[in-house]
Design an enzyme around this catalytic site. Structure first.
Site, PDB file in Angstrom:
ATOM      1  CD  GLU A 158      65.434  35.682  69.308  1.00  0.00           C
ATOM      2  OE1 GLU A 158      66.655  35.656  69.053  1.00  0.00           O
ATOM      3  OE2 GLU A 158      64.866  36.682  69.807  1.00  0.00           O
ATOM      4  CG  HIS A 211      67.508  33.268  72.932  1.00  0.00           C
ATOM      5  ND1 HIS A 211      66.476  33.577  72.082  1.00  0.00           N
ATOM      6  CD2 HIS A 211      67.771  34.387  73.648  1.00  0.00           C
ATOM      7  CE1 HIS A 211      66.135  34.847  72.279  1.00  0.00           C
ATOM      8  NE2 HIS A 211      66.911  35.363  73.215  1.00  0.00           N
ATOM      9  N   GLY A 220      69.058  42.160  74.779  1.00  0.00           N
ATOM     10  CA  GLY A 220      69.116  42.031  73.326  1.00  0.00           C
ATOM     11  C   GLY A 220      69.306  43.389  72.660  1.00  0.00           C
ATOM     12  N   GLY A 221      68.221  43.948  72.152  1.00  0.00           N
ATOM     13  CA  GLY A 221      68.275  45.187  71.366  1.00  0.00           C
ATOM     14  C   GLY A 221      69.101  46.292  72.003  1.00  0.00           C
ATOM     15  CG  ASN A 253      71.358  37.415  72.665  1.00  0.00           C
ATOM     16  OD1 ASN A 253      72.123  37.147  71.733  1.00  0.00           O
ATOM     17  ND2 ASN A 253      70.140  36.893  72.776  1.00  0.00           N
ATOM     18  CD1 TRP A 254      75.919  42.391  71.380  1.00  0.00           C
ATOM     19  CD2 TRP A 254      77.534  42.121  69.841  1.00  0.00           C
ATOM     20  NE1 TRP A 254      77.008  43.136  71.773  1.00  0.00           N
ATOM     21  CE2 TRP A 254      78.011  42.987  70.846  1.00  0.00           C
ATOM     22  CE3 TRP A 254      78.376  41.796  68.768  1.00  0.00           C
ATOM     23  CZ2 TRP A 254      79.295  43.542  70.804  1.00  0.00           C
ATOM     24  CZ3 TRP A 254      79.656  42.352  68.734  1.00  0.00           C
ATOM     25  CH2 TRP A 254      80.103  43.221  69.742  1.00  0.00           C
ATOM     26  CE  LYS A 255      67.776  38.788  70.896  1.00  0.00           C
ATOM     27  NZ  LYS A 255      66.332  38.741  70.992  1.00  0.00           N
ATOM     28  CB  SER A 280      61.434  44.758  76.343  1.00  0.00           C
ATOM     29  OG  SER A 280      61.004  44.217  75.094  1.00  0.00           O
TER      30      SER A 280
END
Ligand code: PGA
Length: 245
Positions: A95, A93, A229-230, A9-11, A208
């Site tokens: 967010e 999501h 994500g990150g 998930n590159w956001k 994470s």
């Protein structure tokens, strides 16, 4: 048996040159023993599709409109995602639930819109730290999932579920494999009661996930991969996570 799935998930990250490099590295490190996909910002779907076409790495979007078409400025429909070859669309999501006030019902409608175009919705559920501390984790994730199950009805078995505790997202504070497994087991039981097919449904963990904790999470019986994500933005890290699956 369920094949593991790892979704990046590159956001709201990336640029055309950086994406091209990341995807080239991802392609170069194949084969993976798991299904792998990246969910990119809408504007990069065309480039991503061109670069990943004829590979076994899938791609998808991070959201989808609940509406089929019309005067919805800024929204992107499931039919448009289908045209771009999307296999997945993340919906609900945390967010988006938090910053765009997405309700359980809206998330369910988005999941339904995606499925209507043959796109697998990756439905995110998860509790906040306050909810966990108040002992509400089970009730919260069950309520979030139940809205989607109700709306999708006989198609519910076609979704992918992602358990993402809000307190673990982007914080470096991962749920322990046991904490995550406990919630995954609850979700699978709920899916089984509703669909009768939970044995073949994939439930991902997100929050994470890193190269050094992925294997322990993925070893749990009800954790079928990850929503990353990150760590999906760094080729070496994401490749290591895909290999751990
Ligand atoms: P994270 O994000 O891996 O950076 O914690 C996961 C997600 O929000 O999907």
């Amino acid at each position: 048996m369920r094949r593991k799935l790892v979704v990046g998930n590159w956001k709201m990250h990336g640029s055309r040159p950086a994406n091209a490099e990341l995807l080239a590295e991802l392609l170069g490190a194949r084969p993976y023993g798991a299904d792998v996909a990246v969910c990119v910002p809408f504007v990069y779907l065309g480039d991503t599709a061109a670069q990943l076409a004829r590979s076994d790495v899938g791609w998808g979007a991070q959201d989808v409109s609940a509406h089929a078409s019309g005067a919805y400025t800024g929204e992107v429909s499931a039919a448009m995602l289908q045209e771009c070859g999307c296999r997945y669309a993340i919906v609900g999501h945390s967010e988006r639930r938090a910053y765009h006030a997405e309700s359980d019902e809206l998330v369910a409608a988005k999941a339904q819109a995606a499925l209507g175009r043959g796109i697998t919705p990756v439905v995110c559920v998860g509790e906040t730290l306050a909810q966990r501390d108040a002992g509400e984790t089970e009730a919260v994730v069950k309520r979030q999932l139940s809205a989607v199950i109700h709306t999708l009805a006989h198609c519910a078995a076609e979704m992918v579920v992602a358990y993402e505790p809000v307190w673990a997202i982007g914080t470096g504070r991962t749920a322990s494999p046991e904490q995550a497994q406990a919630v995954h087991a609850v979700l699978r039981a709920q899916l089984q009661a509703a669909t009768g097919h939970a044995g073949r449904m994939r439930i991902l963990y997100g929050g994470s996930v890193k190269a050094d904790n992925a294997a322990a999470l993925f070893a749990m019986p009800d954790i079928d991969g990850g929503l990353i994500g990150g760590a999906s933005l760094k080729a070496a890290d994401f490749i290591a996570i895909c290999r751990a699956a």
